[in-house]
Scaffold this motif. Structure first.
Motif, mmCIF file in Angstrom:
data_model
loop_
_atom_site.group_PDB
_atom_site.id
_atom_site.type_symbol
_atom_site.label_atom_id
_atom_site.label_comp_id
_atom_site.label_asym_id
_atom_site.label_seq_id
_atom_site.Cartn_x
_atom_site.Cartn_y
_atom_site.Cartn_z
ATOM 1 N N THR A 180 2.025 -30.461 -19.575
ATOM 2 C CA THR A 180 2.384 -30.062 -18.221
ATOM 3 C C THR A 180 1.190 -30.210 -17.289
ATOM 4 N N GLU A 248 13.203 -31.930 -5.659
ATOM 5 C CA GLU A 248 12.885 -31.854 -7.087
ATOM 6 C C GLU A 248 11.374 -31.869 -7.313
ATOM 7 N N LYS A 251 9.813 -28.546 -6.184
ATOM 8 C CA LYS A 251 10.038 -27.510 -7.194
ATOM 9 C C LYS A 251 9.126 -27.727 -8.400
ATOM 10 N N HIS A 252 8.944 -28.989 -8.773
ATOM 11 C CA HIS A 252 8.054 -29.343 -9.889
ATOM 12 C C HIS A 252 6.622 -28.867 -9.615
ATOM 13 N N CYS A 254 5.745 -26.440 -7.504
ATOM 14 C CA CYS A 254 5.648 -25.006 -7.230
ATOM 15 C C CYS A 254 6.729 -24.258 -7.996
ATOM 16 N N PRO A 255 6.580 -24.174 -9.317
ATOM 17 C CA PRO A 255 7.572 -23.474 -10.126
ATOM 18 C C PRO A 255 7.540 -21.968 -9.853
ATOM 19 N N SER A 257 6.678 -18.472 -10.230
ATOM 20 C CA SER A 257 5.562 -17.871 -10.953
ATOM 21 C C SER A 257 4.978 -16.741 -10.130
ATOM 22 N N CYS A 263 0.779 -22.750 -8.105
ATOM 23 C CA CYS A 263 1.637 -23.417 -7.130
ATOM 24 C C CYS A 263 0.781 -24.372 -6.304
#
Length: 518
Positions: A180, A248, A251-252, A254-255, A257, A263
């Motif tokens: 990741t 998409e 969002k990837h 800044c998941p 959390s 972020c």
């Protein structure tokens, strides 16, 4: 006059307009390298300033324009091409040939003391800038920063400049990336702590794409996008044009959390320099690579500047593939091999049957075979499909004016590659579908002998790749032969087809200052 690569560009008016800008800025010489603000050798059409001013389309070269003269330096890969593409306004300087002066020496000899030399500080790396500045000024010349590039002044959209890309960025799935982006950031921050740095500026497009598990479509054949990144211990910024982002991707980056440091904060690409400079007073010690542009390094106050002469931490992470990337590279190579073998088997049979094949048809057909493979994303570079003497042009691209038939008489060179979601490929093979001459057999065999000697060599850990280059060339040397390019290179994972500086030619060691510029 026609070039075998297309129409030879008349640069008379371009040079006239550039010299007017030079005169207005009091420049007696202006340097135009072949890289962009990110020090990319593979770049968008919008950023090919040296190609615009010179008409030379090769990927490597340095143009220097004086009030009355203009010269272009390039290496042996492009001697033939440059001779055919440069018009009469230009002097071709064959880099590394004994009679060819280094670019910086030529400037000094041509101008003399008291003259002014200009360059864009965003387009020269910090280490090159410092060496060049010291040499020019020690010989009585003034080396001046040009924050507004005069090439940009005379090259605009109505005059044929390609607009900046706004193509969407897309996610490189974890099943291909193997790690990741959060894990990669964590690794980076540990290295920063070891170097006693509070943050770093990332300018390399390949490093940014790899770090954030993103890919783009700004550059042909290479899945990159233009961006900068500024990362500290408690903040991550990505400077990118907002039109490139999809929900998409946002969002990837800044998941959900509880930790704000997980972020990515999106900022406008055009404000990158301004924003980073304003943050420096409170940022603390910042690690910057000496291969970043002089302008980027200068954003960091000297008292807070940690200059890293080594490849950046991300470059070191990226070049050592993780298990998932290794598996993907092997899988991409296998798929690519299937396409190559199927294509060559058909080509061999049909050429021997007397059916018509030419360079262009072969290149297009091979792409069709690759397209049948899973996760294929396009070619990794323009296919070099070359018959006979065309094969001597190292980065030859088949075109209508140069297209030759594939037959039983001449050698056929095929250098091509593919981009797959799980890896990048680059493969070169030479064929003869009839009976090759004794010399062709001898030369081919000597290349094979050198490759075997290199791949089977045993050497101590501290030996550098450049020291092994002689092993590949020695069998050719014994015949009085050589090749005017590097022996090999690294390769990216669904990134650039060239990665790292592996096994470059020994000739590339004989450089000074501007000689290091692409």
């Amino acid at each position: 006059m026609k070039s075998i690569f297309g129409s030879r560009v008349n640069t008379t008016d371009r040079l006239r307009r550039l010299r007017l800008r030079m005169k207005a800025s009091s420049y007696d010489a202006y340097i135009v390298p072949s890289i962009d603000e990110h020090q990319s050798k593979t770049m968008t059409d919008h950023d090919k300033r040296r190609e615009f001013i010179s008409g030379f389309t090769g990927s490597a070269g340095t143009a220097i324009i004086l009030s009355k003269l203009a010269a272009l330096w390039t290496d042996g890969r492009y001697f033939i091409q440059a001779e055919k593409e440069l018009d009469c306004n230009w002097i071709l300087m064959k880099r590394f040939e004994p009679e060819t002066p280094n670019p910086d020496d030529w400037i000094i000899q041509s101008l003399g003391p008291g003259k002014n030399v200009g360059a864009d500080p965003k387009l020269l790396s910090y280490n090159v800038w410092i060496i060049l500045k010291e040499k020019l000024e020690s010989n009585g010349l003034n080396f001046m920063e040009d924050s507004s590039n005069p090439i940009d002044d005379i090259w605009n959209i109505p005059q044929g400049r390609v607009p900046e890309s706004v193509a969407h960025v897309f996610i490189h799935d974890l099943k291909y990336a193997g790690q990741t982006w959060e894990e990669k950031i964590s690794r980076l921050r540990k290295i920063l702590q070891e170097k006693k740095a509070n943050g770093t500026i990332i300018t390399s497009l390949e490093e940014i794409a790899w770090l954030f598990n993103l890919r783009g479509n700004d550059i042909q054949h290479t899945p990159l996008f233009k961006a900068y990144s500024f990362i500290t211990m408690n903040e991550i910024k990505l400077y990118i044009r907002s039109l490139k982002l999809t929900p998409e991707v946002e969002k990837h980056l800044c998941p959900v959390s509880d930790n704000i440091s997980d972020c990515v904060k999106i900022e406008d690409y055009s404000k990158a320099f301004e924003d980073m400079k304003s943050a420096m007073d409170e940022a603390g010690k910042i690690l910057v690579s000496s291969s970043s542009s002089y302008a980027i390094v200068n954003l960091v106050p000297e008292k807070n500047r940690i200059i890293d002469a080594e490849p950046s931490p991300i470059a070191k992470f990226k070049v050592v593939k993780n298990p998932v990337e290794i598996k993907g590279m092997k899988n991409a190579a296998l798929k690519d091999s299937v396409a190559i073998v199927d294509f060559i088997a058909m080509l061999d049979q049909e050429v021997k049957q007397g059916k018509h094949w030419d360079e262009i048809r072969a290149a297009k057909t091979l792409t069709r075979f690759r397209r049948e493979q899973e996760a294929f994303q396009g070619e990794s570079f323009d296919t070099i499909s070359a018959v006979g003497s065309n094969g001597a042009i190292i980065h030859y691209r088949p075109q209508v004016l140069t297209n030759r038939n594939i037959n039983l008489k001449y050698l056929y060179l095929l250098d091509s590659g593919g981009q797959y979601l799980d890896g990048t490929t680059d493969i070169t093979r030479t064929f003869h579908f009839g009976k090759p001459s004794e010399f062709e057999v001898a030369a081919y065999t000597r290349v094979l002998m050198g490759a075997i000697d290199l791949i089977t060599s045993v050497f101590p850990e501290k030996v550098k790749d450049i020291d092994l280059d002689i092993l590949a060339r020695l069998p050719l040397f014994k015949m009085g032969l050589d090749y005017q390019h590097g022996t090999g290179h690294g390769i990216g994972h669904f990134l650039g087809v060239h990665e790292g500086d592996n096994l470059h030619s020994f000739k590339e060691l004989n450089n000074t200052a501007v000689g290091y510029m692409p």
